[in-house]
Design a protein around this motif. Structure first.
Motif, PDB file in Angstrom:
ATOM      1  N   ARG A 211       0.826  -1.202   0.000  1.00 15.05           N
ATOM      2  CA  ARG A 211       0.000   0.000   0.000  1.00 15.05           C
ATOM      3  C   ARG A 211       0.865   1.259   0.000  1.00 15.05           C
ATOM      4  O   ARG A 211       0.528   2.259  -0.648  1.00 15.05           O
ATOM      5  N   LEU A 212       1.980   1.212   0.705  1.00 22.17           N
ATOM      6  CA  LEU A 212       2.899   2.343   0.693  1.00 22.17           C
ATOM      7  C   LEU A 212       3.524   2.503  -0.694  1.00 22.17           C
ATOM      8  O   LEU A 212       3.616   3.615  -1.220  1.00 22.17           O
ATOM      9  N   SER A 213       3.943   1.394  -1.291  1.00 23.56           N
ATOM     10  CA  SER A 213       4.520   1.450  -2.637  1.00 23.56           C
ATOM     11  C   SER A 213       3.518   1.998  -3.642  1.00 23.56           C
ATOM     12  O   SER A 213       3.862   2.808  -4.515  1.00 23.56           O
ATOM     13  N   ALA A 214       2.269   1.561  -3.527  1.00 20.70           N
ATOM     14  CA  ALA A 214       1.234   2.050  -4.444  1.00 20.70           C
ATOM     15  C   ALA A 214       0.987   3.539  -4.255  1.00 20.70           C
ATOM     16  O   ALA A 214       0.786   4.285  -5.225  1.00 20.70           O
ATOM     17  N   LEU A 215       1.004   4.015  -2.994  1.00 18.56           N
ATOM     18  CA  LEU A 215       0.814   5.432  -2.709  1.00 18.56           C
ATOM     19  C   LEU A 215       1.941   6.261  -3.325  1.00 18.56           C
ATOM     20  O   LEU A 215       1.697   7.278  -3.971  1.00 18.56           O
ATOM     21  N   VAL A 216       3.182   5.809  -3.121  1.00 21.34           N
ATOM     22  CA  VAL A 216       4.330   6.524  -3.689  1.00 21.34           C
ATOM     23  C   VAL A 216       4.229   6.555  -5.212  1.00 21.34           C
ATOM     24  O   VAL A 216       4.483   7.585  -5.852  1.00 21.34           O
ATOM     25  N   GLY A 217       3.840   5.435  -5.808  1.00 23.13           N
ATOM     26  CA  GLY A 217       3.707   5.389  -7.255  1.00 23.13           C
ATOM     27  C   GLY A 217       2.628   6.314  -7.769  1.00 23.13           C
ATOM     28  O   GLY A 217       2.820   7.026  -8.767  1.00 23.13           O
ATOM     29  N   GLU A 218       1.476   6.315  -7.101  1.00 26.38           N
ATOM     30  CA  GLU A 218       0.369   7.186  -7.519  1.00 26.38           C
ATOM     31  C   GLU A 218       0.769   8.651  -7.451  1.00 26.38           C
ATOM     32  O   GLU A 218       0.536   9.418  -8.407  1.00 26.38           O
ATOM     33  N   LEU A 219       1.380   9.049  -6.342  1.00 25.73           N
ATOM     34  CA  LEU A 219       1.765  10.447  -6.184  1.00 25.73           C
ATOM     35  C   LEU A 219       2.886  10.826  -7.149  1.00 25.73           C
ATOM     36  O   LEU A 219       2.940  11.962  -7.635  1.00 25.73           O
ATOM     37  N   SER A 220       3.782   9.882  -7.438  1.00 26.65           N
ATOM     38  CA  SER A 220       4.864  10.155  -8.386  1.00 26.65           C
ATOM     39  C   SER A 220       4.316  10.421  -9.783  1.00 26.65           C
ATOM     40  O   SER A 220       4.858  11.240 -10.531  1.00 26.65           O
ATOM     41  N   VAL A 221       3.255   9.725 -10.131  1.00 26.79           N
ATOM     42  CA  VAL A 221       2.644   9.909 -11.445  1.00 26.79           C
ATOM     43  C   VAL A 221       1.838  11.207 -11.498  1.00 26.79           C
ATOM     44  O   VAL A 221       1.864  11.938 -12.500  1.00 26.79           O
ATOM     45  N   LYS A 222       1.133  11.534 -10.422  1.00 25.81           N
ATOM     46  CA  LYS A 222       0.188  12.640 -10.441  1.00 25.81           C
ATOM     47  C   LYS A 222       0.764  13.986 -10.015  1.00 25.81           C
ATOM     48  O   LYS A 222       0.155  15.021 -10.283  1.00 25.81           O
ATOM     49  N   SER A 223       1.902  13.999  -9.340  1.00 20.56           N
ATOM     50  CA  SER A 223       2.416  15.249  -8.788  1.00 20.56           C
ATOM     51  C   SER A 223       3.905  15.414  -9.075  1.00 20.56           C
ATOM     52  O   SER A 223       4.729  14.654  -8.577  1.00 20.56           O
ATOM     53  N   GLU A 224       4.224  16.439  -9.852  1.00 24.45           N
ATOM     54  CA  GLU A 224       5.633  16.748 -10.121  1.00 24.45           C
ATOM     55  C   GLU A 224       6.344  17.174  -8.845  1.00 24.45           C
ATOM     56  O   GLU A 224       7.521  16.856  -8.633  1.00 24.45           O
ATOM     57  N   GLU A 225       5.640  17.918  -7.963  1.00 28.04           N
ATOM     58  CA  GLU A 225       6.252  18.341  -6.708  1.00 28.04           C
ATOM     59  C   GLU A 225       6.609  17.154  -5.835  1.00 28.04           C
ATOM     60  O   GLU A 225       7.669  17.129  -5.208  1.00 28.04           O
ATOM     61  N   PHE A 226       5.734  16.149  -5.798  1.00 26.80           N
ATOM     62  CA  PHE A 226       6.051  14.967  -5.006  1.00 26.80           C
ATOM     63  C   PHE A 226       7.283  14.267  -5.569  1.00 26.80           C
ATOM     64  O   PHE A 226       8.168  13.867  -4.807  1.00 26.80           O
ATOM     65  N   ARG A 227       7.363  14.103  -6.885  1.00 23.44           N
ATOM     66  CA  ARG A 227       8.528  13.451  -7.486  1.00 23.44           C
ATOM     67  C   ARG A 227       9.817  14.183  -7.106  1.00 23.44           C
ATOM     68  O   ARG A 227      10.829  13.558  -6.777  1.00 23.44           O
ATOM     69  N   ARG A 228       9.765  15.497  -7.163  1.00 21.78           N
ATOM     70  CA  ARG A 228      10.954  16.287  -6.838  1.00 21.78           C
ATOM     71  C   ARG A 228      11.380  16.085  -5.393  1.00 21.78           C
ATOM     72  O   ARG A 228      12.567  15.860  -5.101  1.00 21.78           O
ATOM     73  N   LEU A 229      10.435  16.137  -4.476  1.00 19.41           N
ATOM     74  CA  LEU A 229      10.764  15.999  -3.063  1.00 19.41           C
ATOM     75  C   LEU A 229      11.158  14.566  -2.707  1.00 19.41           C
ATOM     76  O   LEU A 229      12.049  14.342  -1.889  1.00 19.41           O
ATOM     77  N   TRP A 230      10.489  13.584  -3.316  1.00 17.11           N
ATOM     78  CA  TRP A 230      10.815  12.183  -3.036  1.00 17.11           C
ATOM     79  C   TRP A 230      12.257  11.879  -3.450  1.00 17.11           C
ATOM     80  O   TRP A 230      12.960  11.103  -2.803  1.00 17.11           O
ATOM     81  N   ALA A 231      12.711  12.497  -4.524  1.00 16.80           N
ATOM     82  CA  ALA A 231      14.055  12.238  -5.043  1.00 16.80           C
ATOM     83  C   ALA A 231      15.158  12.794  -4.144  1.00 16.80           C
ATOM     84  O   ALA A 231      16.320  12.427  -4.295  1.00 16.80           O
ATOM     85  N   THR A 232      14.826  13.651  -3.171  1.00 19.49           N
ATOM     86  CA  THR A 232      15.848  14.197  -2.279  1.00 19.49           C
ATOM     87  C   THR A 232      16.289  13.193  -1.228  1.00 19.49           C
ATOM     88  O   THR A 232      17.351  13.356  -0.622  1.00 19.49           O
ATOM     89  N   HIS A 233      15.473  12.176  -0.946  1.00 20.55           N
ATOM     90  CA  HIS A 233      15.771  11.157   0.067  1.00 20.55           C
ATOM     91  C   HIS A 233      15.897  11.759   1.469  1.00 20.55           C
ATOM     92  O   HIS A 233      16.546  11.190   2.344  1.00 20.55           O
ATOM     93  N   ASP A 234      15.260  12.899   1.707  1.00 20.76           N
ATOM     94  CA  ASP A 234      15.307  13.505   3.038  1.00 20.76           C
ATOM     95  C   ASP A 234      14.348  12.787   3.977  1.00 20.76           C
ATOM     96  O   ASP A 234      13.272  12.333   3.562  1.00 20.76           O
ATOM     97  N   VAL A 235      14.746  12.684   5.235  1.00 18.01           N
ATOM     98  CA  VAL A 235      13.896  12.058   6.251  1.00 18.01           C
ATOM     99  C   VAL A 235      13.867  12.948   7.487  1.00 18.01           C
ATOM    100  O   VAL A 235      14.818  13.661   7.792  1.00 18.01           O
ATOM    101  N   LYS A 236      12.736  12.921   8.181  1.00 19.43           N
ATOM    102  CA  LYS A 236      12.580  13.718   9.395  1.00 19.43           C
ATOM    103  C   LYS A 236      11.400  13.172  10.162  1.00 19.43           C
ATOM    104  O   LYS A 236      10.393  12.782   9.572  1.00 19.43           O
ATOM    105  N   GLU A 237      11.534  13.116  11.492  1.00 21.48           N
ATOM    106  CA  GLU A 237      10.420  12.675  12.323  1.00 21.48           C
ATOM    107  C   GLU A 237       9.638  13.892  12.793  1.00 21.48           C
ATOM    108  O   GLU A 237      10.214  14.894  13.219  1.00 21.48           O
TER     109      GLU A 237
END
Length: 302
Positions: A211-237
């Motif tokens: 379900r997490l993989s599907a969510l990431v895939g859906e947002l990667s397809v639908k949102s350029e901003e998400f793709r850009r931010l996901w590619a940074t590999h930043d993490v924070k709690e």
């Protein structure tokens, strides 16, 4: 740099994220952000052909061989010790959240995990607690940025999530796919970063979660901003801070938030919001509370 097309396609199909690739890209991204002068090394200026530190420089700082570090950066963390990971984390100047993420990626067998696909449940007593927080917007969030439970004041501030299908009660989908939330958050970019950082942490702990993989895939397809931010590999709690909102009924709100991890389920967190006493934001919250259901329908379009 954007995610590779094949990685996006795999996530979109719900296939597990590749932990080796995640480990490799995370280490590369952390190494690239460091400059030699940041760690007391000489900078040869125009003679450097790679951004950030070289592998041999990082290996020297961590006290490991170049070959050893190279294998790790290629995604082979099977036999790495906790002590070596600590040394590499110090050399890379990782935050506590980044250090934990590195450990999840490199040594997954040392972490006991619940089945990733198990339905998340909120205890009845925790739901009762939400209802007793009169005048305090509060909700419970779980894995994948899912919104699991909330009180009436949270609905008045953020919108009535009960009007949405269960699958859309998710902060990532709301922030990246709902234009109302781009209008709601004064600093939308920071909210988007916070969401992506939290999803990256989840991906480190639960790479096999379809379900997490599907969510990431859906947002990667639908949102350029998400793709850009996901590619940074930043993490924070998520912990605490201040969010500024532009509410359609009461205007600007400045709310402090606090995050409390649920003791018997670290994947769930209670997040509360409050305004400084006697401030305009406190008066605005009081007005929202007095308007009842009329306020809860103001944020989300019908």
């Amino acid at each position: 740099m954007d995610e590779q097309p094949e990685a996006v396609a795999a996530a979109s199909a719900g296939r597990p994220l590749d932990r080796r690739a995640e480990l490799s890209e995370f280490l590369r991204s952390r190494r690239a952000r460091l400059k030699p002068e940041d760690v007391g090394l000489p900078d040869f200026g125009r003679h450097r052909r790679v951004p950030g530190l070289r592998r041999e420089e990082l290996a020297q700082l961590a006290g490991v061989s170049v070959a050893y570090y190279t294998r790790l950066e290629q995604g082979n963390g099977r036999n790495v010790s906790a002590e070596i990971l600590d040394s590499i984390a110090r050399a890379l100047r990782l935050t506590d959240a980044e250090h934990a993420h590195l450990t999840h990626l490199a040594k997954p067998k040392e972490h006991k995990k619940k089945p990733a696909a198990r339905q998340q449940q909120v205890r009845a007593s925790l739901r009762q607690l939400l209802d007793t927080l009169d005048g305090v917007p509060a909700y419970v969030a779980g894995r994948r940025a899912e919104i699991l439970a909330w009180n009436r004041m949270a609905a008045a501030v953020f919108g009535d999530w009960s009007e949405l299908p269960a699958g859309e009660r998710n902060w990532a989908r709301l922030v990246f796919l709902k234009p109302e939330y781009r209008e709601l958050y004064v600093d939308w970019e920071q909210k988007a970063i916070d969401i992506v950082c939290a999803l990256r942490m989840d991906a480190g702990c639960y790479p096999d979660d379809p379900r997490l993989s599907a969510l990431v895939g859906e947002l990667s397809v639908k949102s350029e901003e998400f793709r850009r931010l996901w590619a940074t590999h930043d993490v924070k709690e998520k912990s605490h801070g201040v969010k500024r909102l532009n509410h359609p009924l009461v205007g600007e709100l400045s709310l402090s938030y606090e995050t409390f991890r649920v003791a018997d389920d670290a994947d769930q967190a209670l997040i509360t919001y409050h305004a400084e006493p006697h401030s305009p934001s406190a008066e605005a919250l009081r007005l929202l509370a007095s308007w009842g259901t009329d306020a809860t329908r103001a944020v989300l379009s019908p």
